[in-house]
Design an enzyme around this catalytic site. Sequence first.
Site, PDB file in Angstrom:
ATOM      1  N   LYS A 183      14.778  14.563  33.827  1.00  0.00           N
ATOM      2  CA  LYS A 183      15.400  15.887  33.718  1.00  0.00           C
ATOM      3  C   LYS A 183      16.843  15.836  34.204  1.00  0.00           C
ATOM      4  CE  LYS A 183      15.899  19.313  36.440  1.00  0.00           C
ATOM      5  NZ  LYS A 183      17.278  19.652  36.043  1.00  0.00           N
ATOM      6  N   GLY A 235      20.344  14.483  44.240  1.00  0.00           N
ATOM      7  CA  GLY A 235      20.874  15.837  44.369  1.00  0.00           C
ATOM      8  C   GLY A 235      21.164  16.129  45.825  1.00  0.00           C
ATOM      9  N   GLU A 257      17.850  10.451  46.804  1.00  0.00           N
ATOM     10  CA  GLU A 257      19.247  10.000  46.932  1.00  0.00           C
ATOM     11  C   GLU A 257      20.097  11.260  47.077  1.00  0.00           C
ATOM     12  OE1 GLU A 257      20.236   7.080  47.362  1.00  0.00           O
ATOM     13  OE2 GLU A 257      18.577   5.854  46.652  1.00  0.00           O
ATOM     14  N   CYS A 292      28.910  11.089  45.823  1.00  0.00           N
ATOM     15  CA  CYS A 292      28.068  11.192  47.023  1.00  0.00           C
ATOM     16  C   CYS A 292      28.511  10.242  48.134  1.00  0.00           C
ATOM     17  CB  CYS A 292      26.625  10.919  46.648  1.00  0.00           C
ATOM     18  SG  CYS A 292      26.436   9.376  45.744  1.00  0.00           S
ATOM     19  N   GLU A 391      29.413  18.277  53.662  1.00  0.00           N
ATOM     20  CA  GLU A 391      29.939  17.689  52.423  1.00  0.00           C
ATOM     21  C   GLU A 391      30.688  18.762  51.620  1.00  0.00           C
ATOM     22  OE1 GLU A 391      26.899  16.724  49.528  1.00  0.00           O
ATOM     23  OE2 GLU A 391      27.919  14.853  49.053  1.00  0.00           O
TER      24      GLU A 391
HETATM   25  P1  NAD Z   1      21.069  20.041  43.392  1.00  0.00           P
HETATM   26  O1  NAD Z   1      20.212  19.516  44.465  1.00  0.00           O
HETATM   27  O2  NAD Z   1      21.357  21.487  43.326  1.00  0.00           O
HETATM   28  O3  NAD Z   1      20.475  19.674  41.930  1.00  0.00           O
HETATM   29  C1  NAD Z   1      20.090  18.375  41.578  1.00  0.00           C
HETATM   30  C2  NAD Z   1      19.047  18.427  40.486  1.00  0.00           C
HETATM   31  O4  NAD Z   1      17.865  19.036  41.002  1.00  0.00           O
HETATM   32  C3  NAD Z   1      19.426  19.247  39.253  1.00  0.00           C
HETATM   33  O5  NAD Z   1      18.944  18.579  38.110  1.00  0.00           O
HETATM   34  C4  NAD Z   1      18.675  20.550  39.465  1.00  0.00           C
HETATM   35  O6  NAD Z   1      18.377  21.220  38.260  1.00  0.00           O
HETATM   36  C5  NAD Z   1      17.402  20.062  40.130  1.00  0.00           C
HETATM   37  N1  NAD Z   1      16.687  21.063  40.935  1.00  0.00           N
HETATM   38  C6  NAD Z   1      17.208  22.145  41.561  1.00  0.00           C
HETATM   39  N2  NAD Z   1      16.224  22.796  42.233  1.00  0.00           N
HETATM   40  C7  NAD Z   1      15.074  22.116  42.025  1.00  0.00           C
HETATM   41  C8  NAD Z   1      13.737  22.273  42.465  1.00  0.00           C
HETATM   42  N3  NAD Z   1      13.362  23.289  43.256  1.00  0.00           N
HETATM   43  N4  NAD Z   1      12.808  21.382  42.077  1.00  0.00           N
HETATM   44  C9  NAD Z   1      13.162  20.331  41.295  1.00  0.00           C
HETATM   45  N5  NAD Z   1      14.408  20.126  40.832  1.00  0.00           N
HETATM   46  C10 NAD Z   1      15.369  21.005  41.199  1.00  0.00           C
HETATM   47  O7  NAD Z   1      22.349  19.178  43.557  1.00  0.00           O
HETATM   48  P2  NAD Z   1      23.747  19.402  42.894  1.00  0.00           P
HETATM   49  O8  NAD Z   1      24.484  20.452  43.587  1.00  0.00           O
HETATM   50  O9  NAD Z   1      23.527  19.513  41.415  1.00  0.00           O
HETATM   51  O10 NAD Z   1      24.395  17.962  43.173  1.00  0.00           O
HETATM   52  C11 NAD Z   1      25.178  17.702  44.250  1.00  0.00           C
HETATM   53  C12 NAD Z   1      24.465  16.893  45.309  1.00  0.00           C
HETATM   54  O11 NAD Z   1      23.951  15.663  44.790  1.00  0.00           O
HETATM   55  C13 NAD Z   1      25.436  16.495  46.391  1.00  0.00           C
HETATM   56  O12 NAD Z   1      24.880  16.691  47.659  1.00  0.00           O
HETATM   57  C14 NAD Z   1      25.655  15.015  46.143  1.00  0.00           C
HETATM   58  O13 NAD Z   1      26.120  14.306  47.226  1.00  0.00           O
HETATM   59  C15 NAD Z   1      24.317  14.595  45.662  1.00  0.00           C
HETATM   60  N6  NAD Z   1      24.380  13.297  44.963  1.00  0.00           N
HETATM   61  C16 NAD Z   1      23.812  12.186  45.555  1.00  0.00           C
HETATM   62  C17 NAD Z   1      23.884  10.936  44.955  1.00  0.00           C
HETATM   63  C18 NAD Z   1      23.244   9.714  45.587  1.00  0.00           C
HETATM   64  O14 NAD Z   1      22.935   8.785  44.875  1.00  0.00           O
HETATM   65  N7  NAD Z   1      23.049   9.649  46.882  1.00  0.00           N
HETATM   66  C19 NAD Z   1      24.524  10.810  43.731  1.00  0.00           C
HETATM   67  C20 NAD Z   1      25.094  11.930  43.160  1.00  0.00           C
HETATM   68  C21 NAD Z   1      25.008  13.183  43.797  1.00  0.00           C
END
Ligand code: NAD
Length: 491
Positions: A183, A235, A257, A292, A391
């Site tokens: 997804k 995320g 992650e 990230c 962050e």
């Molecule tokens: P987010 O957590 O809001 O969303 C991430 C994903 O989760 C999206 O696809 C979203 O639709 C889904 N999602 C949201 N709520 C959910 C739920 N209740 N159940 C299942 N899935 C759900 O994150 P964001 O704001 O889109 O992304 C930014 C974050 O991601 C930052 O904190 C960033 O540092 C992190 N990130 C980490 C890495 C890593 O590898 N460590 C890489 C890239 C981004």
Amino acid sequence: MTAVVSDLRVPIVHLHIGGEARTSGSGGVHQHVYPATGEVQGPVPLAGPDDVDAAVRAAHAAYPQWRALRPAERARVLRRLGELMERDTAEIARLSVLDNGMSAAMSQPLVGIMANWTSYYAGWADKVEGRVTSFPANQRELAYSMPEPYGVVGIILTWNGPVVSVGMKLIPALAAGNTVVMKPSELTPYATEHLMGLVKEAGIPDGVVNLVLGGPQTGDALVRHPLVQKVSFTGGPATARKILAACAESLKPAVLELGGKSANVLFPDADLDTAVAVNTFSVLGTLAGQGCAIPSRMIVHNDIYDDVVERVLAIVGGMHCGDPFDPASVISPVVTREAQQRILAMIERAQADGAKLLTGGRAPSHLTNGFFVEPTVLGDVDPNSELGQIEVFGPVLSLMRFQTEEQAIEMANSTDYGLASYVYTKDIDRIQRMVSALQAGGVYVNGATPVTGCELAFGGIGISGYGREGGEEGLFEFLRTKAVGIGGNWA
Ligand code: NAD
């Protein structure tokens, strides 16, 4: 290498379920907006719970055949997929720009990283091995361990780097013999749409890779589905907590992650030409700070602080915000208008907390339609302030001062995150001390960077998550070990 051309046409987006491409889903429609112009680009079908169920059932049905495939054949089709990614680099890079507005100069190397990870994990597909243990005392039992795939894996991607995450998550899951429902975020539908065509072209059977687009509801339905045996998530920590709560009901395992607030410690003997350039470009120029593992906290020794500030400002002075397809653009837009407003508000609060605005801090006046933030540098940031702890996920670099090595370590370790830490010094003893003292999933010294090398495990501690991507560790996240004991009368 073919150049990425400026072409704003987008593909029709589908849900990919059991080899069928569906133009609509029961979750409604999202209108995708191009962050560089604020213009609507096209509809994105969203998967409702019944679409997710269909996708998981398709993956479940495809599992026995994929698992039974000879490992060498699995390796062959994954290698082929990697070759197709390389062939289509320019197109995937173009679609990545349209997905989230990242600069073309950035998107092309990211496709290269995905292809490298794909070829690396294709190489693992026929090298999964167990271990024969020593025989028990009676000499009549053969005991060995056997790594096995989980079955259906649910993969949830975020919007900042879906292409790289495909290499880090999808490919090792497939190499290990699992089938997948993936997804991506509804904010980034285009590059993964193209990749699904390549999955078919590579000869991966229908149902082995399924794709559903959507937001939190779609993700939640995937995590909770009883046929999903493991979750791999990229995320933020707030979403990770919800995912873990959902996993807790059936005690489902997950790899997380998450974000970071990574420190880069610069000692007086650092190679400042490299240290300042790498740090400044990776925080401000990498996806407009939406990375990230970027070193967003530059922790600088007092003796070189003024010199470092001067060097950072000279670099930022040459950074141009603009059309992501223009090779001269270093600073791309952030993902949404909400993200832009959140980042600007955080910069305001940082100044109220005592940080000195050294440059930037506003939306550029010539680019009001897109979601741009000027490259921003704040000096003398209080390590305990919001900016020192939370962050930003935007083009904001924080500078802090230290006097002693102990102070630098304390500052670097002072957040709840622990994804990556960076150090610049030529003193080998100090390097060893810092590597051991820094609390993070990875420590990168004198210009080394994470993720570009697929052989090395990447991941966090603390609220940066757990589990690893990359290397053998990343493969074994998608395998579980079965213990086997075979008795007999062999005397
Ligand atoms: P987010 O957590 O809001 O969303 C991430 C994903 O989760 C999206 O696809 C979203 O639709 C889904 N999602 C949201 N709520 C959910 C739920 N209740 N159940 C299942 N899935 C759900 O994150 P964001 O704001 O889109 O992304 C930014 C974050 O991601 C930052 O904190 C960033 O540092 C992190 N990130 C980490 C890495 C890593 O590898 N460590 C890489 C890239 C981004």
